[in-house]
Design a protein around this motif. Structure first.
Motif, mmCIF file in Angstrom:
data_model
loop_
_atom_site.group_PDB
_atom_site.id
_atom_site.type_symbol
_atom_site.label_atom_id
_atom_site.label_comp_id
_atom_site.label_asym_id
_atom_site.label_seq_id
_atom_site.Cartn_x
_atom_site.Cartn_y
_atom_site.Cartn_z
ATOM 1 N N SER A 165 0.847 -1.192 0.000
ATOM 2 C CA SER A 165 0.000 0.000 0.000
ATOM 3 C C SER A 165 0.882 1.240 0.000
ATOM 4 N N LEU A 166 0.304 2.366 -0.364
ATOM 5 C CA LEU A 166 1.089 3.588 -0.589
ATOM 6 C C LEU A 166 0.684 4.724 0.350
ATOM 7 N N GLY A 167 1.622 5.570 0.644
ATOM 8 C CA GLY A 167 1.344 6.782 1.415
ATOM 9 C C GLY A 167 1.581 6.637 2.916
ATOM 10 N N GLY A 168 1.841 5.419 3.355
ATOM 11 C CA GLY A 168 2.006 5.180 4.791
ATOM 12 C C GLY A 168 3.204 5.913 5.377
ATOM 13 N N SER A 169 4.297 5.923 4.621
ATOM 14 C CA SER A 169 5.498 6.584 5.134
ATOM 15 C C SER A 169 5.292 8.096 5.207
ATOM 16 N N ALA A 170 4.774 8.672 4.126
ATOM 17 C CA ALA A 170 4.571 10.126 4.084
ATOM 18 C C ALA A 170 3.560 10.572 5.145
ATOM 19 N N ALA A 171 2.529 9.754 5.373
ATOM 20 C CA ALA A 171 1.523 10.109 6.380
ATOM 21 C C ALA A 171 2.151 10.133 7.775
ATOM 22 N N THR A 172 3.079 9.233 8.001
ATOM 23 C CA THR A 172 3.771 9.190 9.290
ATOM 24 C C THR A 172 4.593 10.461 9.485
ATOM 25 N N VAL A 173 5.283 10.890 8.423
ATOM 26 C CA VAL A 173 6.065 12.132 8.493
ATOM 27 C C VAL A 173 5.132 13.313 8.807
ATOM 28 N N ARG A 174 3.970 13.347 8.140
ATOM 29 C CA ARG A 174 2.993 14.399 8.417
ATOM 30 C C ARG A 174 2.616 14.455 9.902
ATOM 31 N N GLN A 175 2.361 13.284 10.442
ATOM 32 C CA GLN A 175 1.959 13.236 11.859
ATOM 33 C C GLN A 175 3.081 13.752 12.757
ATOM 34 N N MET A 176 4.327 13.414 12.414
ATOM 35 C CA MET A 176 5.455 13.890 13.233
ATOM 36 C C MET A 176 5.623 15.385 13.077
ATOM 37 N N MET A 177 5.390 15.874 11.857
ATOM 38 C CA MET A 177 5.521 17.313 11.615
ATOM 39 C C MET A 177 4.518 18.117 12.426
ATOM 40 N N PRO A 194 -3.980 1.439 -3.881
ATOM 41 C CA PRO A 194 -4.034 0.811 -2.549
ATOM 42 C C PRO A 194 -3.502 1.752 -1.477
ATOM 43 N N VAL A 195 -4.421 2.511 -0.919
ATOM 44 C CA VAL A 195 -4.066 3.549 0.049
ATOM 45 C C VAL A 195 -3.762 2.910 1.410
ATOM 46 N N ALA A 196 -2.676 3.330 2.037
ATOM 47 C CA ALA A 196 -2.264 2.736 3.311
ATOM 48 C C ALA A 196 -3.161 3.182 4.462
ATOM 49 N N THR A 197 -3.160 2.373 5.515
ATOM 50 C CA THR A 197 -3.771 2.754 6.790
ATOM 51 C C THR A 197 -2.638 2.818 7.805
ATOM 52 N N VAL A 198 -2.451 3.980 8.415
ATOM 53 C CA VAL A 198 -1.418 4.037 9.465
ATOM 54 C C VAL A 198 -2.026 4.598 10.746
ATOM 55 N N GLY A 199 -1.669 4.001 11.863
ATOM 56 C CA GLY A 199 -2.230 4.428 13.134
ATOM 57 C C GLY A 199 -3.754 4.442 13.096
ATOM 58 N N LYS A 200 -4.325 3.437 12.421
ATOM 59 C CA LYS A 200 -5.792 3.244 12.290
ATOM 60 C C LYS A 200 -6.472 4.276 11.398
ATOM 61 N N VAL A 201 -5.707 5.171 10.783
ATOM 62 C CA VAL A 201 -6.298 6.187 9.918
ATOM 63 C C VAL A 201 -5.964 5.878 8.453
ATOM 64 N N VAL A 202 -6.987 5.942 7.599
ATOM 65 C CA VAL A 202 -6.743 5.748 6.177
ATOM 66 C C VAL A 202 -6.078 7.011 5.625
ATOM 67 N N VAL A 203 -4.997 6.778 4.884
ATOM 68 C CA VAL A 203 -4.176 7.884 4.401
ATOM 69 C C VAL A 203 -4.893 8.633 3.273
ATOM 70 N N ASN A 204 -4.679 9.920 3.225
ATOM 71 C CA ASN A 204 -5.186 10.785 2.162
ATOM 72 C C ASN A 204 -4.653 10.333 0.788
ATOM 73 N N LEU A 205 -5.526 10.341 -0.231
ATOM 74 C CA LEU A 205 -5.124 9.887 -1.575
ATOM 75 C C LEU A 205 -3.905 10.648 -2.110
ATOM 76 N N ASP A 206 -3.860 11.930 -1.813
ATOM 77 C CA ASP A 206 -2.732 12.738 -2.283
ATOM 78 C C ASP A 206 -1.384 12.200 -1.790
ATOM 79 N N LEU A 207 -1.352 11.746 -0.540
ATOM 80 C CA LEU A 207 -0.099 11.192 -0.015
ATOM 81 C C LEU A 207 0.229 9.862 -0.688
#
Lengths: 313, 313
Positions: A163-175, A240-253
């Motif tokens: 799935s895609l976007g999981g890594s970038a979504a994690t960076v967003r959360q840290m930011m 295939p959009v990733a789910t990280v920390g129980k949240v479905v990642v935004n399509l853009d990510l």
């Protein structure tokens, strides 16, 4: 404790997996590697720079070491190859605690061991500024069989693993200041290079072209299409959009976020839903007409490559 | 003009020598190299860091590019190998003029061309501080024939190519404020990797052990002796001391100064005065007793490895 270069090298010599393909590792002017008969050599190099690819306040040294090697292994996977040895050039600020370096090496060697990769050389230096690592991975692939970016043809189906976007979504959360438990966000902190998958896609002659998703789907699909001289249409609903920390990642990510280290490939035929334990999703088709388009319901809009900017935003 | 990564890569693709051993160069996840049948692969990596290995006020970009690649080629020479391809990881500050990068690449590619080496990949990144380059050179050597550091035996003669201390003496002159014409100080600004010499020393089975003099004679001889489990006695009078800018270099610089990129090797037999056009000088003998000693007239004193500290002093 100040950095001790000799103890670092001694530790690597002691702890690294010994591969039978490495005839001479650390301790000479060059490493000497034996390549299987009938194979070609694969070589890839990737920086991991503090402030660009990682931050000490976000990433544990183990995660930095793991991700550093993942960058190289993922490139070998994207050719359908098998890794043999890694080389690490490491420039470290004098103020860096020895324990940071120890844990970094441990993270790197632990991943290396899983793929039977020997850390066979490199270079060390004092850094006038931040931590700088450059990882080189050398691998092999049967002669003439490397899966290139340039093999896609109009009509080919486009697939992506995992799935895609999981890594970038994690960076967003840290930011935005979130404190995360790395074990719940492994897509970012401990991504798995898709070596077995890449290898099978080559062996079974499934992939006509392949690249790893390190800079983001839009950018990496652009690279693949550019090298193949083709275009692509992908379907928003199919990503295939990733789910990280129980949240479905935004399509853009999922479209633009980098560092997922999944494989993006094209194939002439349908492929199984899963290979080497990794789920595969068909996301679109290769077109004769250049340009990449995203189909979303009735809308068809041009998808621009938004080069992944790591941690710089 | 700000750095343009795409134009840099395009220029390298256009200007680099094409080697028939490089099946796939820049433009894919990995480079693909073909190794001659019956050969093993050599790999070496070396940093060239601004402020550590070079200074922008002392070194022209062409010299920095040339010296960067020399570091790698010299390691291949010290194994008796032949280089095939180079990889360059380059982190550049945003403020760096494009013309600096162009000239750096020109210096590097011009040396590469002379040895039929293709620049086949690498990585680029923005640097938060200074210029950072990491050069990787991949080469080949007939299977089992690489000349290692570990082959020296008691009684072997010790030889060095060319002359020593020229590079370090040049750095001294610049440190004391001298303005130098690089063309009169090529030992430092444009050193020649000893590829043909290293190759012949291997082919003719002359060298029992070999290393390049990059960190200084005392340090590199220590490395060779350590890996071989032996000691050495060298004669002060025999050291081929360099002459730079018409001045004979101080013996201390010839013993401890680095970056001469000459070859230091041991041999069971006497060797010709000159091989591949490069003068060779016998400077001592390998001993069973560990430790390195310098004989100077009637005096015999221990020679300590004074690790080369580049430009840090």
């Amino acid at each position: 404790v100040p950095l001790n270069e000799k103890s670092l090298i001694a530790r690597i010599r002691r702890q690294s997996t010994a591969s039978r393909r490495v005839i001479q590792g650390i301790g000479d002017d060059c490493a000497v590697l034996r390549i299987p008969r009938g194979h070609e050599v694969l070589v890839t190099t990737d920086f991991s720079l503090e402030g660009v690819h990682f931050r000490r306040e976000w990433h544990s040294p183990q995660s930095v070491g793991h991700r550093c090697l993942t960058r190289g292994l993922s490139d070998i996977a994207a050719m359908g190859g098998k890794p043999i040895a890694a080389f690490l050039s490491l420039a470290l600020p004098r103020s860096l605690p020895q324990s940071w370096v120890d844990k970094f090496i441990r993270g790197l060697l632990s991943l290396a061991k899983r793929f039977d990769v020997q850390l066979a050389g490199g270079d060390t230096a004092g850094s006038p500024g931040k931590i700088l690592a450059d990882i080189i991975v050398v691998g092999s692939v049967p002669t003439g069989k490397a899966v290139l970016r340039s093999g896609a043809r109009p009509g080919d189906r486009i697939f992506v693993s995992g799935s895609l976007g999981g890594s970038a979504a994690t960076v967003r959360q840290m930011m935005s200041g979130g404190k995360l438990n790395p074990l719940n966000f492994t897509a970012h902190f401990f991504p798995q290079p898709r070596i077995a998958l890449g290898s099978q896609l080559r062996e079974k002659s499934i992939a006509s072209a392949m690249i790893d998703v390190s800079d983001g789907l839009s950018t990496d699909l652009t690279h693949l299409c550019d090298e193949s001289g083709v275009g692509a249409e992908i379907s928003a609903d199919a990503i295939p959009v990733a789910t990280v920390g129980k949240v479905v990642v935004n399509l853009d990510l999922a479209l633009h976020g980098g560092e997922d280290y999944e494989l993006l490939f094209t194939a002439r035929q349908p492929v199984p839903n899963r290979i080497a334990g990794v789920p595969l999703t068909e996301i679109g088709r290769v077109t004769r007409k250049k340009g990449i388009f995203l189909i979303s319901g009735q809308r068809r809009k041009r998808l621009t490559a938004k080069g992944f900017e790591h941690l710089s935003s």
